[in-house]
Every structure is written in structure tokens, then in C-alpha cells.
Design a protein around this motif. Sequence first.
Motif, short mmCIF file in Angstrom:
data_model
loop_
_atom_site.label_atom_id
_atom_site.label_comp_id
_atom_site.label_asym_id
_atom_site.label_seq_id
_atom_site.Cartn_x
_atom_site.Cartn_y
_atom_site.Cartn_z
N ARG A 24 0.82 -1.21 0.00
CA ARG A 24 0.00 0.00 0.00
C ARG A 24 0.86 1.26 0.00
NH1 ARG A 24 -4.53 -0.51 4.50
NH2 ARG A 24 -5.51 1.13 3.25
N MET A 25 1.96 1.25 0.74
CA MET A 25 2.82 2.43 0.78
C MET A 25 3.55 2.64 -0.54
SD MET A 25 4.46 2.40 4.64
CE MET A 25 5.28 3.98 4.39
N THR A 26 4.13 1.58 -1.07
CA THR A 26 4.91 1.74 -2.31
C THR A 26 4.00 2.09 -3.49
OG1 THR A 26 4.84 -0.65 -2.70
CG2 THR A 26 6.78 0.22 -1.58
N LEU A 27 2.86 1.45 -3.57
CA LEU A 27 1.98 1.72 -4.70
C LEU A 27 1.32 3.10 -4.60
CD1 LEU A 27 0.43 -1.82 -5.18
CD2 LEU A 27 2.15 -0.68 -6.60
N THR A 28 1.11 3.58 -3.39
CA THR A 28 0.62 4.95 -3.23
C THR A 28 1.65 5.94 -3.77
OG1 THR A 28 -0.76 4.40 -1.33
CG2 THR A 28 -0.09 6.70 -1.55
N GLU A 29 2.91 5.69 -3.49
CA GLU A 29 3.96 6.58 -3.99
C GLU A 29 4.12 6.45 -5.50
OE1 GLU A 29 7.57 6.52 -1.79
OE2 GLU A 29 6.56 6.78 0.14
N PHE A 30 4.03 5.24 -6.02
CA PHE A 30 4.09 5.06 -7.48
C PHE A 30 2.99 5.86 -8.18
CE2 PHE A 30 6.19 0.62 -7.27
CZ PHE A 30 7.44 1.19 -7.39
N ALA A 31 1.80 5.89 -7.55
CA ALA A 31 0.65 6.51 -8.21
C ALA A 31 0.88 7.99 -8.50
CB ALA A 31 -0.60 6.33 -7.34
N THR A 32 1.69 8.66 -7.70
CA THR A 32 1.87 10.10 -7.89
C THR A 32 2.65 10.42 -9.16
OG1 THR A 32 3.91 10.15 -6.58
CG2 THR A 32 1.83 10.46 -5.40
N GLY A 68 8.84 1.38 -21.92
CA GLY A 68 8.88 0.58 -23.14
C GLY A 68 7.65 -0.30 -23.27
N GLU A 69 7.59 -1.05 -24.36
CA GLU A 69 6.43 -1.88 -24.66
C GLU A 69 6.21 -2.94 -23.58
OE1 GLU A 69 4.69 -4.76 -28.22
OE2 GLU A 69 6.64 -3.76 -28.44
N GLY A 70 5.03 -2.94 -22.98
CA GLY A 70 4.67 -3.94 -21.98
C GLY A 70 5.28 -3.72 -20.62
N GLY A 71 6.16 -2.72 -20.47
CA GLY A 71 6.84 -2.53 -19.21
C GLY A 71 5.95 -2.04 -18.08
N HIS A 72 4.76 -1.60 -18.40
CA HIS A 72 3.84 -1.07 -17.40
C HIS A 72 3.08 -2.15 -16.65
CE1 HIS A 72 1.43 -1.84 -20.97
NE2 HIS A 72 0.38 -1.94 -20.17
N ARG A 73 3.04 -3.37 -17.21
CA ARG A 73 2.12 -4.38 -16.67
C ARG A 73 2.44 -4.77 -15.23
NH1 ARG A 73 2.62 -6.74 -22.02
NH2 ARG A 73 4.05 -8.30 -21.20
N TYR A 74 3.72 -4.92 -14.91
CA TYR A 74 4.10 -5.41 -13.59
C TYR A 74 3.57 -4.50 -12.48
CZ TYR A 74 7.07 -7.32 -9.90
OH TYR A 74 7.53 -7.89 -8.74
N VAL A 75 3.80 -3.20 -12.61
CA VAL A 75 3.34 -2.27 -11.58
C VAL A 75 1.82 -2.17 -11.58
CG1 VAL A 75 3.32 0.16 -10.90
CG2 VAL A 75 5.48 -0.94 -11.51
N GLU A 76 1.20 -2.18 -12.75
CA GLU A 76 -0.25 -2.00 -12.79
C GLU A 76 -0.99 -3.19 -12.21
OE1 GLU A 76 -1.30 -0.78 -16.75
OE2 GLU A 76 -0.64 1.29 -16.38
N TRP A 77 -0.46 -4.41 -12.39
CA TRP A 77 -1.10 -5.54 -11.71
C TRP A 77 -0.98 -5.41 -10.21
CZ3 TRP A 77 1.16 -8.89 -16.06
CH2 TRP A 77 0.17 -9.11 -17.03
N GLY A 78 0.14 -4.87 -9.75
CA GLY A 78 0.27 -4.62 -8.32
C GLY A 78 -0.70 -3.57 -7.83
N MET A 79 -0.89 -2.54 -8.63
CA MET A 79 -1.85 -1.49 -8.26
C MET A 79 -3.27 -2.04 -8.19
SD MET A 79 -0.57 1.82 -10.41
CE MET A 79 0.84 2.81 -9.87
N GLU A 80 -3.62 -2.88 -9.15
CA GLU A 80 -4.97 -3.46 -9.16
C GLU A 80 -5.19 -4.33 -7.92
OE1 GLU A 80 -5.55 -5.57 -12.76
OE2 GLU A 80 -5.29 -3.80 -14.04
N ARG A 81 -4.19 -5.11 -7.58
CA ARG A 81 -4.33 -5.99 -6.42
C ARG A 81 -4.35 -5.20 -5.12
NH1 ARG A 81 -4.26 -10.95 -4.53
NH2 ARG A 81 -3.23 -11.37 -2.55
N GLY A 82 -3.58 -4.11 -5.08
CA GLY A 82 -3.49 -3.33 -3.85
C GLY A 82 -4.67 -2.41 -3.60
N GLY A 83 -5.54 -2.27 -4.57
CA GLY A 83 -6.73 -1.47 -4.36
C GLY A 83 -6.55 0.02 -4.56
N GLY A 84 -5.45 0.42 -5.16
CA GLY A 84 -5.26 1.84 -5.45
C GLY A 84 -4.57 2.57 -4.31
N PRO A 85 -4.19 3.83 -4.56
CA PRO A 85 -3.48 4.62 -3.55
C PRO A 85 -4.36 4.94 -2.36
CG PRO A 85 -4.05 6.00 -5.43
CD PRO A 85 -4.40 4.60 -5.82
N VAL A 86 -3.72 5.13 -1.19
CA VAL A 86 -4.45 5.50 0.02
C VAL A 86 -4.35 7.02 0.20
CG1 VAL A 86 -3.95 3.28 1.07
CG2 VAL A 86 -2.42 5.22 1.53
N ASP A 87 -5.21 7.57 1.06
CA ASP A 87 -5.16 9.01 1.31
C ASP A 87 -4.07 9.32 2.35
OD1 ASP A 87 -6.24 8.27 3.77
OD2 ASP A 87 -8.26 8.98 3.29
#
Length: 471
Positions: free
Chosen positions: A316-324, A334-353
Motif C-alpha cells: 500500500r505504501m509503495t503503490l501509493t507513492e508510485f501513483a503520484t 517501453g512496450e509492456g513494461g507497465h504491466r508489472y506495476v499496474e497488476w500490483g496497483m490493481e491488487r493493492g486497491g489503489g493509492p491511500v489518502d
Amino acid sequence: MGNALWRMTARAQAAAVREGDVTAADLVESHLGRIAEVNPAVNAVTQLLAEQARAAAADTDRRRAAGARLGPLEGVPFSVKESTAVEGVPTTYGARRFRDHIARSDAPPVSRLRAAGAIPIGHSNMPTLILAGIHTRSELFGDTANPWSGAVTPGGTSGGDAAAVASGMVPIGLGNDSGGSVRLPASFCGVAGLKPTYGRFAADHRLGPDDPSLASQVLVVDGPLARTVDDLRLAYEVLAGADPRDPRAVPVPAYGEPLDRPLRVAMVPDPGGRGVHPVVRKAVESASDALRDAGYEVCDVADVPRLNDALEVYGRMTLTEFATTWPVVRTLLGEGGHRYVEWGMERGGGPVDLPEYLRLTGVRLGIQRDWAAFLDEYPLVLAPVFTDLPFAPGEEVRDAESYQRVQNALRLCTATSFAGVPAVAVPTGVVDGLPCGVQLIGRPYREDLCLEAAEEVERRLGVLTPIDPRP
């Protein structure tokens, strides 16, 4: 492979240079020859620093001839991950956007290794921006192969260093680890790797002039890889200590006070009870037998402290920081390089306040407190690096299910990075043509205990590398 100089340990190489048995120039040429021989198949070394290395070797030989005092790593070549600055060389992070990002000075660990006489001979591959996955594949340099088998990944994100060390291109690699990025490739490539305590080594992980956000400040630590634990110890002694360039680095002695013996070791073959492959469990059992033979008191323990809490809060902490910064960073992968982080974001439920983020910083301290109490009872923990077998290159970004399977197997590396404790990965043997390994986790600033125990495992179970690359 014969008796080539590149096969020697780093300690033996440095001793041979100091004693005049070989020249630093000959040592560098031996490694350059090995790189020319095997790097086309492995693709671990990305930017070869041949002329710079030759010049540094010539300087070493001149100083020795003049009677100068030489360092503990004199003449020893080492590789440097593409995310770590080497003066005058692009720090690319494996991304096209930074291919001309020339470093104005060495990062602190590079300068420390240089001061000890070591010679940077090349940058090493990593996933693009360290964010594109765990398999070592970069937009700028392509895939790095595991020297043991092209069917499995070398791991990451310090996979270039692990593959280079395992195949004899360098005796020491300089990587970094924020959730297994040194330990995983060390285990998959059959070498040793150290993730130090937060604050043990001085570092500079800035991509530009601005300092990184909190999670990047407290989770990422630089760490060496080597073919033997003794060489890992040698690098550790050089890298440890305070430095005015990094206010996080603390002047803690490299070796702590002796503890009562026998040391108690908590053996945790299945962290969290989520399942462990029989081959991995056997590796832990083999290491436990080695430690018992060495006089350690190995205790079967159900689990480590608050594993699930650590994994949740880390995410939750790392993905909140990534979101900014994600809308910009996403375009650099690069091509397809976004998938790894975005699957983590989806699983983590998005950034926290903000209030929730601040609360999570307190939860982290509580997790660290519980780890401290656990390690007061058991000064060492013996456990897997990865609870499953090595996976195919790119498996972790194939789909969301594969992503989760890999993350689950890496769970203890993630949790120990979050707790900030040190760990040493050490090989235990070869099964079906692939190396196996374990990690030994210790109290903060007691890397010495981890290294000592890892040496006992290595002494009984053997050193697996260097090896010639295999298809």
C-alpha cells in the motif's frame, strides 16, 4: 576453463596483485577475455568499460611498483547495476530516455570499492527502471540469460550482476535490493548475495537532483554479489560505514559483540503457511543440517512476525507513492513494461489518502518492533529466498495470476526488506541442473552473524560457480 585468473576468488585475486604474483593489467585482461567469450550468450554486461578498466589497472601497477600501500580489493574487477552511478558513464536504468544520462560522480558504494582498489569493468543489466518486472529484461539492452539454463530467468532486479558473477565475468557485482532484488538472482544463479541493514551502506538512489520519496528512501539498499561468502564478506567490510554523502548511513562497527553460543536459529521453511515447493523445503533442511553440524541450535518455528501485515503495508505504501508519478513513469518503460506495476496497483486497491499513509508509517514501526523481539530470541532465521522453483523469463508479467504467484513465492524477501533487517543468500546445491539456495536473516546491523552462518553452510554444501553458460 583451465587456471585462468578470472576463476580465482576476489580475495585471491587481490592478494596476487599485492604480492606481485600477477599484474592488475593481466587480471583485467583475463576478465575482459572472459566477458568477450561468454557475454554474447548471457548479455549481463551492458556497457563495457574496457579502456577505463585498463587505465585503472595500469595505475595500480604503477603504485605497486612505487611501493604504495594497496587496498583489500586491489585490481579486482566488479560490475555495477545500470541504476548505480559510475563517473563519466551513462546511468541508463535500462531505459532509452536515460541512455545519455552521464554520471558526474561515482555513487558512494562505487567510490568505496574504488578506494579499496577495485576496478569497475562494466555496467550490468536490470529490468527497465527497476519497475518492469523481476526478470532481467530492459528496454535498452534486452534480456539477460541465466547461465545455468535459458529456460529460466536469472531473477532480478540485479540479475545482470548475478549472471556476470556466476559465469566468471566478474568476481563481485554491485546490485541493490528493496524486496529481493539481490537475493533472488543470487539464488537463481547459484551465487551468494547480501542485503544489508537499512543504513549500513552509504548510497545515492536519486534519479535526478531531487531525493526519492519515503518508501524509496527506506526500502532500497545496495548490496554485493559474489561466488563465495568470503568474497561477500570482503566487499561488506569495504562498503560498511558512514559517509557525509548519505545521512542515513550510520557508523556502526562491521562486527558486533560476541553472543552466547550456541546461537539459536529459527527455521521457517514455509513463511506464512502458503506452501513451499519440496525442492525448496529440502534446500532449507540441507542448510539446517549444515548449521547443526557447525554447532548452531536450529529450532523449528511456525512463522516469522506479522508476515501478512508487512506484505500489505509494503504494497500500500509503495503503490501509493508510485501513483503520484505513474502517468509519466509509465511512458518510460517501453512496450509492456507497465504491466508489472499496474497488476500490483490493481491488487493493492489503489493509492491511500494522506491520513491512512501516515498511519501506515506507524504500522511499519510496529512491525519492526515485533521483528526486533523475535530476533532477540532467535538471532538468525533460516528460510527460503523464493518458495517455488525458478520461473520462465517474463512469467511474472504474463498475466495477473502469474504475477501473484511470483509475488507470493517472494514474500519473505519483501517482508524482510520492509522490516529493514539484513540477510545473506547462499547456495545449497543443484537439483535437475538448477541451483537452489536459502537466506539467513539476522538482527539489524548484525550482517556478521548472517555471513558467519552462510559460510558454515557453504563450507559443508560447496561453491557452485563459476560455470560456462548453458543453453
